[in-house]
Design a protein around this motif. Structure first.
Motif, PDB file in Angstrom:
ATOM      1  N   VAL A  35     -11.462  -4.046   6.260  1.00 38.48           N
ATOM      2  CA  VAL A  35     -10.642  -4.628   5.204  1.00 38.48           C
ATOM      3  C   VAL A  35      -9.230  -4.057   5.223  1.00 38.48           C
ATOM      4  CG1 VAL A  35     -10.367  -4.858   2.704  1.00 38.48           C
ATOM      5  CG2 VAL A  35     -12.619  -5.120   3.732  1.00 38.48           C
ATOM      6  N   ALA A  36      -9.126  -2.738   5.393  1.00 36.41           N
ATOM      7  CA  ALA A  36      -7.830  -2.067   5.315  1.00 36.41           C
ATOM      8  C   ALA A  36      -7.107  -1.978   6.655  1.00 36.41           C
ATOM      9  CB  ALA A  36      -8.029  -0.654   4.743  1.00 36.41           C
ATOM     10  N   SER A  37      -7.753  -2.414   7.719  1.00 33.58           N
ATOM     11  CA  SER A  37      -7.161  -2.327   9.066  1.00 33.58           C
ATOM     12  C   SER A  37      -6.741  -0.896   9.390  1.00 33.58           C
ATOM     13  CB  SER A  37      -5.951  -3.273   9.183  1.00 33.58           C
ATOM     14  OG  SER A  37      -6.339  -4.603   9.008  1.00 33.58           O
ATOM     15  N   CYS A  38      -7.641   0.027   9.157  1.00 27.53           N
ATOM     16  CA  CYS A  38      -7.369   1.439   9.443  1.00 27.53           C
ATOM     17  C   CYS A  38      -8.553   1.998  10.229  1.00 27.53           C
ATOM     18  CB  CYS A  38      -7.156   2.218   8.144  1.00 27.53           C
ATOM     19  SG  CYS A  38      -8.628   2.311   7.091  1.00 27.53           S
ATOM     20  N   ASP A  39      -8.448   3.263  10.654  1.00 26.78           N
ATOM     21  CA  ASP A  39      -9.575   3.845  11.374  1.00 26.78           C
ATOM     22  C   ASP A  39     -10.574   4.421  10.379  1.00 26.78           C
ATOM     23  OD1 ASP A  39      -8.728   6.484  10.640  1.00 26.78           O
ATOM     24  OD2 ASP A  39      -7.322   6.476  12.315  1.00 26.78           O
ATOM     25  N   TRP A  52     -17.120   7.299  -3.229  1.00 26.02           N
ATOM     26  CA  TRP A  52     -17.745   6.312  -2.365  1.00 26.02           C
ATOM     27  C   TRP A  52     -17.894   4.954  -3.044  1.00 26.02           C
ATOM     28  CZ3 TRP A  52     -18.156   7.347   2.679  1.00 26.02           C
ATOM     29  CH2 TRP A  52     -18.028   8.698   3.047  1.00 26.02           C
ATOM     30  N   GLU A  53     -16.981   4.652  -3.957  1.00 23.70           N
ATOM     31  CA  GLU A  53     -16.942   3.343  -4.597  1.00 23.70           C
ATOM     32  C   GLU A  53     -15.888   2.499  -3.886  1.00 23.70           C
ATOM     33  OE1 GLU A  53     -16.560   3.392  -8.801  1.00 23.70           O
ATOM     34  OE2 GLU A  53     -18.068   4.961  -9.092  1.00 23.70           O
ATOM     35  N   MET A  54     -16.328   1.420  -3.266  1.00 20.55           N
ATOM     36  CA  MET A  54     -15.469   0.635  -2.398  1.00 20.55           C
ATOM     37  C   MET A  54     -14.225   0.109  -3.110  1.00 20.55           C
ATOM     38  SD  MET A  54     -14.913  -0.667   0.652  1.00 20.55           S
ATOM     39  CE  MET A  54     -16.445  -0.799   1.607  1.00 20.55           C
ATOM     40  N   GLU A  55     -14.393  -0.496  -4.274  1.00 20.12           N
ATOM     41  CA  GLU A  55     -13.254  -1.103  -4.963  1.00 20.12           C
ATOM     42  C   GLU A  55     -12.216  -0.056  -5.349  1.00 20.12           C
ATOM     43  OE1 GLU A  55     -14.036  -3.850  -8.063  1.00 20.12           O
ATOM     44  OE2 GLU A  55     -15.776  -4.713  -7.061  1.00 20.12           O
ATOM     45  N   ARG A  56     -12.668   1.057  -5.894  1.00 18.18           N
ATOM     46  CA  ARG A  56     -11.738   2.126  -6.268  1.00 18.18           C
ATOM     47  C   ARG A  56     -10.989   2.645  -5.055  1.00 18.18           C
ATOM     48  NH1 ARG A  56     -14.801   6.679  -9.471  1.00 18.18           N
ATOM     49  NH2 ARG A  56     -12.919   7.771  -8.760  1.00 18.18           N
ATOM     50  N   ALA A  57     -11.705   2.806  -3.951  1.00 18.22           N
ATOM     51  CA  ALA A  57     -11.083   3.333  -2.738  1.00 18.22           C
ATOM     52  C   ALA A  57     -10.040   2.365  -2.184  1.00 18.22           C
ATOM     53  CB  ALA A  57     -12.158   3.624  -1.688  1.00 18.22           C
ATOM     54  N   PHE A  62      -4.407   0.576  -1.258  1.00 21.43           N
ATOM     55  CA  PHE A  62      -3.409  -0.485  -1.224  1.00 21.43           C
ATOM     56  C   PHE A  62      -2.323  -0.370  -2.283  1.00 21.43           C
ATOM     57  CE2 PHE A  62      -6.824  -2.949   0.976  1.00 21.43           C
ATOM     58  CZ  PHE A  62      -6.127  -3.148   2.147  1.00 21.43           C
ATOM     59  N   GLU A  63      -2.690  -0.086  -3.509  1.00 20.43           N
ATOM     60  CA  GLU A  63      -1.741  -0.255  -4.597  1.00 20.43           C
ATOM     61  C   GLU A  63      -0.560   0.714  -4.601  1.00 20.43           C
ATOM     62  OE1 GLU A  63      -3.624  -0.575  -8.349  1.00 20.43           O
ATOM     63  OE2 GLU A  63      -4.855  -2.269  -7.749  1.00 20.43           O
ATOM     64  N   GLU A 176      -8.490  -6.875  -8.845  1.00 16.26           N
ATOM     65  CA  GLU A 176      -8.420  -5.646  -8.061  1.00 16.26           C
ATOM     66  C   GLU A 176      -8.741  -5.936  -6.601  1.00 16.26           C
ATOM     67  OE1 GLU A 176     -11.258  -3.164  -9.985  1.00 16.26           O
ATOM     68  OE2 GLU A 176      -9.921  -2.624 -11.636  1.00 16.26           O
ATOM     69  N   GLY A 177      -8.381  -4.970  -5.737  1.00 18.99           N
ATOM     70  CA  GLY A 177      -8.678  -5.130  -4.317  1.00 18.99           C
ATOM     71  C   GLY A 177      -7.859  -6.266  -3.731  1.00 18.99           C
ATOM     72  N   TYR A 178      -8.535  -7.264  -3.188  1.00 17.67           N
ATOM     73  CA  TYR A 178      -7.865  -8.470  -2.699  1.00 17.67           C
ATOM     74  C   TYR A 178      -8.689  -9.667  -3.143  1.00 17.67           C
ATOM     75  CZ  TYR A 178     -11.245  -8.880   1.173  1.00 17.67           C
ATOM     76  OH  TYR A 178     -12.381  -9.023   1.919  1.00 17.67           O
TER      77      TYR A 178
END
Length: 305
Positions: A35-39, A52-57, A62-63, A176-178
């Motif tokens: 999702v974030a295009s990172c490693d 380990w909460e996906m939305e918060r992370a 991003f924000e 939130e998120g995308y």
């Protein structure tokens, strides 16, 4: 020796007990990285910091950088109009607009033509985001569609659209998120209601955003693909083309029709008929990149009253 064996056995038992949790976290890291295009190392860092909460992370990833340094850095003063695009204006100020000739039949004041744009704007890619956002808005200004469907919108992008598109009502699939967003031209489309239908098994924050607006006639079961209905025109066959679009830096050639428009006629004798279909975002911006890694689709419909 016996004590050592007991400790080793206990350690193995403990590892086995933790294996599901470890596997789950590895999957979360992999999903975050996509999702974030990172490693995955970066993904692990953000996930660990957010329990380990996906939305918060994802929000944490991003924000802050975009809110503080990208979209909010766009000038708000009227003294520098060349630096931003006002969707309420008749003229587009981005350089991309000067390279595009609007279709003469895009809008009709008598309401005989209805137009909409659907576009995956790739808000997850933070590179040159302000320039790319202005590029997308220049197309909206140029064609003034009645409805706009957007995918991969992020909160700063949404805030930017709200400021620039005061002549549109905007509804979103989440905050939130995308997420997806639908923009409705206030002078042309009346929103009756909307709903968000969740996908309970999604791991990528997907849902279905539905807007109920003024419509003509009933809704039969026949649904068609607009591109196929118009004779499968070659010029708008592919909406994701890594040979032409260099935003993602993919060296291999991949041509796909990811973005499609499905149409259901209103009544047996349809009062709404697809008229044309064109790609958007084919011109590079001054920053050397395209507005998105996807091409947008501009569709016009004949309305027979």
């Amino acid at each position: 020796m016996e004590e050592g064996n007991w400790q080793e056995g206990g350690a193995r038992a403990g590892d086995e007990a933790r294996e599901p949790e470890v596997k789950k976290r590895r999957l979360l890291c992999a999903e975050f990285a996509v999702v974030a295009s990172c490693d995955t190392a970066v993904a692990q860092c953000y996930l660990a910091e957010n329990d380990w909460e996906m939305e918060r992370a994802l929000n944490s990833y991003f924000e802050p950088p975009v809110e503080e340094s990208a979209l909010q850095s766009l000038p708000e003063t009227a003294g520098e109009p060349e630096n931003w695009v006002d969707l309420t204006s008749e003229e587009a100020t981005d350089s991309a607009s000067s390279k595009i000739s609007p279709s003469a039949d895009t809008q009709q004041e008598d309401g005989s033509i209805f137009s909409f744009i659907t576009w995956n704007i790739d808000g997850l890619d933070l590179n040159n985001l302000p320039e790319r956002a202005r590029g997308v808005c220049s197309y909206l200004t140029l064609y003034t569609p009645d409805v706009v469907f957007l995918q991969e919108v992020i909160p700063p992008y949404y805030s930017y659209l709200k400021k620039r598109a005061s002549n549109y009502e905007i509804i979103t699939g989440r905050e939130e998120g995308y997420f997806t967003a639908i923009m409705l031209k206030k002078s042309k489309v009346k929103l009756k209601s909307h709903e968000v239908i969740p996908f309970p098994d999604t791991k990528m924050m997907r849902n279905l955003l539905c807007a109920h607006v003024t419509k003509y006639g009933g809704l039969p079961n026949n649904i068609l693909d607009v591109w196929e209905f118009l004779g499968k025109p070659n010029h708008c066959q592919y909406t994701w083309d890594t040979q032409m679009n260099s935003n993602l830096g993919i060296t291999s050639t991949c041509k796909l029709r990811f973005d499609r428009i499905f149409f259901r006629a209103a009544g047996e004798e349809s009062h709404i008929i697809p008229r044309s279909l064109d790609l958007l975002g084919l011109e590079k911006l001054d920053c050397g990149r395209f507005p998105s890694d996807h091409w947008g689709l501009l569709c016009t419909l004949d309305i027979i009253l």
